[in-house]
Design an enzyme around this catalytic site. Structure first.
Site, mmCIF file in Angstrom:
data_model
loop_
_atom_site.group_PDB
_atom_site.id
_atom_site.type_symbol
_atom_site.label_atom_id
_atom_site.label_comp_id
_atom_site.label_asym_id
_atom_site.label_seq_id
_atom_site.Cartn_x
_atom_site.Cartn_y
_atom_site.Cartn_z
ATOM 1 N N GLU A 168 0.826 -1.215 0.000
ATOM 2 C CA GLU A 168 0.000 0.000 0.000
ATOM 3 C C GLU A 168 0.857 1.261 0.000
ATOM 4 O O GLU A 168 0.532 2.245 -0.655
ATOM 5 C CB GLU A 168 -0.972 0.000 1.183
ATOM 6 C CG GLU A 168 -2.119 -0.979 1.040
ATOM 7 C CD GLU A 168 -2.942 -0.756 -0.221
ATOM 8 O OE1 GLU A 168 -2.972 0.369 -0.745
ATOM 9 O OE2 GLU A 168 -3.545 -1.732 -0.694
ATOM 10 N N GLY A 192 10.867 6.547 -6.416
ATOM 11 C CA GLY A 192 10.446 7.943 -6.272
ATOM 12 C C GLY A 192 9.706 8.213 -4.965
ATOM 13 O O GLY A 192 9.472 7.313 -4.162
ATOM 14 N N TYR A 193 9.358 9.472 -4.765
ATOM 15 C CA TYR A 193 8.643 9.891 -3.547
ATOM 16 C C TYR A 193 9.296 9.268 -2.315
ATOM 17 O O TYR A 193 8.705 8.465 -1.594
ATOM 18 C CB TYR A 193 7.156 9.533 -3.629
ATOM 19 C CG TYR A 193 6.447 10.187 -4.780
ATOM 20 C CD1 TYR A 193 6.014 11.509 -4.689
ATOM 21 C CD2 TYR A 193 6.229 9.503 -5.977
ATOM 22 C CE1 TYR A 193 5.382 12.130 -5.748
ATOM 23 C CE2 TYR A 193 5.602 10.122 -7.051
ATOM 24 C CZ TYR A 193 5.187 11.432 -6.925
ATOM 25 O OH TYR A 193 4.561 12.031 -7.975
ATOM 26 N N TYR A 195 -6.651 6.651 3.773
ATOM 27 C CA TYR A 195 -6.715 5.603 2.756
ATOM 28 C C TYR A 195 -5.904 4.367 3.167
ATOM 29 O O TYR A 195 -6.411 3.238 3.159
ATOM 30 C CB TYR A 195 -6.200 6.116 1.395
ATOM 31 C CG TYR A 195 -5.980 4.949 0.465
ATOM 32 C CD1 TYR A 195 -7.061 4.340 -0.158
ATOM 33 C CD2 TYR A 195 -4.707 4.404 0.293
ATOM 34 C CE1 TYR A 195 -6.884 3.215 -0.948
ATOM 35 C CE2 TYR A 195 -4.522 3.291 -0.494
ATOM 36 C CZ TYR A 195 -5.615 2.705 -1.113
ATOM 37 O OH TYR A 195 -5.438 1.585 -1.878
ATOM 38 N N ASP A 251 -9.210 6.149 -2.460
ATOM 39 C CA ASP A 251 -8.099 6.897 -3.068
ATOM 40 C C ASP A 251 -8.599 7.525 -4.377
ATOM 41 O O ASP A 251 -9.802 7.532 -4.662
ATOM 42 C CB ASP A 251 -6.880 5.982 -3.293
ATOM 43 C CG ASP A 251 -7.158 4.900 -4.321
ATOM 44 O OD1 ASP A 251 -8.325 4.771 -4.780
ATOM 45 O OD2 ASP A 251 -6.218 4.181 -4.693
ATOM 46 N N CYS A 276 -18.160 -3.584 -17.833
ATOM 47 C CA CYS A 276 -18.266 -3.150 -16.433
ATOM 48 C C CYS A 276 -19.513 -3.738 -15.754
ATOM 49 O O CYS A 276 -20.617 -3.657 -16.290
ATOM 50 C CB CYS A 276 -18.331 -1.620 -16.366
ATOM 51 S SG CYS A 276 -18.453 -1.009 -14.672
HETATM 52 FE FE1 SF4 Z 1 -16.765 3.354 -15.034
HETATM 53 FE FE2 SF4 Z 1 -17.985 2.862 -17.360
HETATM 54 FE FE3 SF4 Z 1 -18.312 1.242 -15.274
HETATM 55 FE FE4 SF4 Z 1 -19.399 3.635 -15.274
HETATM 56 S S1 SF4 Z 1 -19.880 1.956 -16.663
HETATM 57 S S2 SF4 Z 1 -18.328 2.678 -13.570
HETATM 58 S S3 SF4 Z 1 -17.845 4.830 -16.331
HETATM 59 S S4 SF4 Z 1 -16.400 1.613 -16.411
#
Ligand code: SF4
Length: 350
Positions: free
Chosen positions: A53, A97-98, A135, A153, A215
């Site tokens: 993390e 980095g960081y 987070y 995050d 999705c």
């Molecule tokens: Fe993200 Fe597209 Fe899923 Fe909406 S539909 S949460 S914009 S990937």
């Protein structure tokens, strides 16, 4: 395809989701099928999860994987990290980095080890340790201890603000983002939910090219329904990044040893070593203590988060280098990527 126009910036409404339970179910089912077996996910030990993390802040999974493996090989547990000299930790951190993260990592290991080596299991307890913000505390509490806790995050903000079509700039601390994430997490297994939401953000709802057709939240996503997923999250106007200039001197003695000095522990590139230089705040101020007889090796450009640095690199010979600053090229102390570029510009192999 032309980028869709951004919606107007107004106060974000926190309209409740139509069916958060269905979204949670869809997310967990998707994750069960699509989770990547990342090294810090195949364990419930807090030490490797915490290490990951901290490394993943501002850094990609692909970049972190080899560093995480090297750290665990060299410092397999809290005790070995707590008892290591900071220079050893910085050596392994080189290139990630960081560097403030490396100092905080080390300080946290020391603090925890001196207190008995027992990890707090709640976000509140974890946030008392060095380097733990909201987070990281939420991520370690949920992923290591399965404690109900939110880990919000920038990736989570992106996904949630798209799901809600949040019409204003939002941050992880925004009440609308927290309330929506809480509604989605409601009674879900904390470890699975945190990992699933992170995975959705990194694999599907990505910054530039969200894969909406794959999705699990597509049917409730307001940004998808509008046809404008990449218009969210609405970003504040970016300040322009200034350019700073400086001159770095690569000084060598007759046998090829290099002159290096250590930066202060606190601040940019804290504790790392560097060549003498003019400072980065002004254009080539006059120097009295560095050799006037030098050759120009070229210049390098390095982009930091808040500014771009252009360094002219000059090479010179010196008769002697004080012992505390003398390093053979094959045995160099921890260096930043900036300094490696500088030395390479001067023909040093690093
Ligand atoms: Fe993200 Fe597209 Fe899923 Fe909406 S539909 S949460 S914009 S990937």
């Amino acid at each position: 395809m032309p980028r869709p126009a951004k919606p107007k910036t107004t106060t974000p409404s926190a309209k409740p989701l139509e069916n958060p339970q269905a979204l949670q179910n869809a997310l967990l089912a998707w994750y069960a099928q699509n989770a990547r077996p990342l090294p810090w996910r195949t364990t419930t030990l807090p030490y490797p999860i915490w290490l990951a993390e901290i490394m993943l802040q501002q850094t990609t999974v692909a970049a972190v994987i080899p560093y995480h493996a090297r750290f665990l090989a060299r410092f397999p547990n809290l005790q070995s990290l707590a008892e290591a000299p900071i220079d050893d930790v910085l050596h392994l951190w080189q290139g990630l980095g960081y560097y403030r993260r490396a100092h905080l990592l080390h300080r946290c290991a020391q603090t925890l080890w001196q207190a008995g080596g027992v990890w707090p299991t709640t976000p509140e307890g974890l946030q008392k340790l060095p380097g733990f913000g909201a987070y990281t505390a939420g991520a370690v509490a949920s992923c290591a201890f399965n404690t109900p806790a939110l880990a919000i995050d920038g990736n989570v903000v992106r996904v949630i603000s798209r799901l809600m079509a949040c019409p204003a700039t939002v941050t992880p601390a925004h009440p609308a983002i927290i309330a929506t994430t809480q509604a989605l997490a409601n009674s879900a297994p904390p470890r699975a939910f945190t990992n699933a939401l992170m995975e959705l953000g990194s694999q599907i709802c990505t910054s530039k090219s969200p894969k909406c057709l794959l999705c699990p939240w597509q049917n409730q996503c307001k940004a998808f329904a509008q046809g404008t997923p990449t218009a969210y999250p609405i970003k504040p106007a970016k300040p322009t990044r200034p350019t700073k200039h400086g001159v770095a001197y690569v000084l060598r003695d007759e046998t090829g040893n290099l002159w290096l000095q250590q930066r202060p522990t606190e601040g940019l590139l804290g504790g790392l070593w560097e060549t003498p230089h003019t400072g980065w705040e002004a254009n080539t101020p006059a120097l009295s203590t560095l050799p006037e007889d030098y050759t120009e090796a070229g210049h390098i450009t390095h982009v930091f988060t808040h500014f771009t640095l252009v360094l002219d690199v000059r090479c010179a010979s010196v008769k002697t280098i004080p012992a505390a600053h003398r390093f053979a090229p094959e045995n160099l102390p921890p260096l930043s990527t900036l300094m490696k570029k500088t030395l390479r510009c001067a023909g040093v192999t690093v």
